[in-house]
Write an enzyme that holds these catalytic residues in place. Structure first.
Site, mmCIF file in Angstrom:
data_model
loop_
_atom_site.group_PDB
_atom_site.id
_atom_site.type_symbol
_atom_site.label_atom_id
_atom_site.label_comp_id
_atom_site.label_asym_id
_atom_site.label_seq_id
_atom_site.Cartn_x
_atom_site.Cartn_y
_atom_site.Cartn_z
ATOM 1 N N LYS A 37 0.849 -1.194 0.000
ATOM 2 C CA LYS A 37 0.000 0.000 0.000
ATOM 3 C C LYS A 37 0.880 1.237 0.000
ATOM 4 C CE LYS A 37 -2.079 1.801 3.683
ATOM 5 N NZ LYS A 37 -1.943 3.277 3.643
ATOM 6 N N ASP A 64 -3.399 4.406 -1.961
ATOM 7 C CA ASP A 64 -4.314 4.889 -0.927
ATOM 8 C C ASP A 64 -4.317 6.417 -0.906
ATOM 9 O OD1 ASP A 64 -6.026 4.964 1.240
ATOM 10 O OD2 ASP A 64 -4.441 4.605 2.716
ATOM 11 N N LYS A 66 -7.366 8.224 -1.064
ATOM 12 C CA LYS A 66 -8.624 8.687 -0.446
ATOM 13 C C LYS A 66 -9.203 9.889 -1.198
ATOM 14 C CE LYS A 66 -7.328 7.088 4.205
ATOM 15 N NZ LYS A 66 -5.937 6.656 3.919
ATOM 16 N N ASP A 69 -13.634 14.770 -3.760
ATOM 17 C CA ASP A 69 -13.803 16.053 -4.456
ATOM 18 C C ASP A 69 -15.113 15.997 -5.219
ATOM 19 O OD1 ASP A 69 -13.248 18.594 -5.721
ATOM 20 O OD2 ASP A 69 -11.109 18.161 -5.443
ATOM 21 N N THR A 120 -10.079 4.454 10.910
ATOM 22 C CA THR A 120 -9.895 3.637 12.110
ATOM 23 C C THR A 120 -9.334 4.428 13.283
ATOM 24 O OG1 THR A 120 -7.758 2.914 11.232
ATOM 25 C CG2 THR A 120 -9.646 1.456 10.869
ATOM 26 N N ARG A 212 2.906 -0.571 10.621
ATOM 27 C CA ARG A 212 3.946 -0.534 11.645
ATOM 28 C C ARG A 212 4.318 -1.890 12.255
ATOM 29 N NH1 ARG A 212 1.449 5.035 13.947
ATOM 30 N NH2 ARG A 212 -0.358 4.051 12.961
#
Length: 232
Positions: A37, A64, A66, A69, A120, A212
């Site tokens: 990603k 990614d 997002k 608009d 999240t 992570r």
């Protein structure tokens, strides 16, 4: 390399392309090339050239960005995104059905579009305060998933805790891709609605996004394999 998989996306949470490529180096000797990603921080630092480099190396790419608009602007953006030959792209479900449908209309064949429901990092109180709503997170996520399905999206991005709710609200085959994944001994960091890989599987997630816990591990390849074992 003998194959690829899109059941587990490694979030390349770097701001430098050379760091990301150095991190991926140990995976080149593995039987399966992991899907990756690329988020806003890395994409804005490296641009489309880096995406092309990942694709040439055989990595499935989840871009990614997002997108959020007016429908015309999002539709126009798809022409440039299509040229990068990525496999997945995110848009914000809060952009509405017309915006999502505009992207679906212009997307390349084979590109899967995923609608972000609620981040999240949001707790229910934060969501309600920010969006001026009395709805619960669960109600909001189901509502946005239905909007995404009507627009022709391939699936959603949501907390693993909402995967079963989305399954209940949508037709079979609608993808439930879940970030917010942590190992039992991992820190929660800035995530609020999280789950372990095995719990995400139990809740009905189709694919995981993990950053992570893998990229900060002493042995990222081993952690990647362990998560795959727990999830598949």
């Amino acid at each position: 390399m003998t194959g690829t998989t899109d059941k587990l996306f490694i979030a390349l949470d770097f701001t430098d392309g050379s760091q990301a490529l150095a991190f991926l180096k140990p995976f080149e000797d593995q039987d399966i090339r992991p899907a990756v990603k690329v988020g806003m921080a890395l994409f804005y630092a490296t641009g489309a050239d880096f995406i092309h480099e990942l694709r040439q190396a055989g990595y499935p790419v989840f871009l990614d960005l997002k997108l959020f608009d007016i429908p015309n602007t999002v539709a126009a953006s798809m022409a440039s995104i299509n040229k990068m030959n990525v496999q997945y792209l995110t848009l914000h479900a809060l952009g509405g059905e017309k915006m999502l449908a505009a992207a679906v209309q212009e997307k390349a064949d084979g590109l899967k579009l995923l609608a972000v429901t609620q981040l999240t990092s949001f707790s229910e109180i934060q969501m309600q305060q920010t969006q001026m709503t009395a709805a619960s997170v669960e109600q909001s996520v189901q509502h946005l998933a239905r909007i995404a399905e009507r627009a022709g999206m391939s699936g959603t991005i949501s907390s693993p805790l909402e995967a079963d709710l989305i399954r209940q609200a949508t037709k079979p085959g609608f993808l439930k891709v879940t970030p917010g994944i942590r190992l039992p001994d991992s820190r929660t960091d800035d995530q609020s609605r999280i789950a372990t890989p095995s719990k995400a599987k139990l809740l009905g997630a189709d694919a995981l996004v993990v950053g992570r816990p893998i990229i900060q591990a002493a042995d990222p390849v081993s952690v990647y394999k362990k998560i795959m074992e727990d999830f598949t």
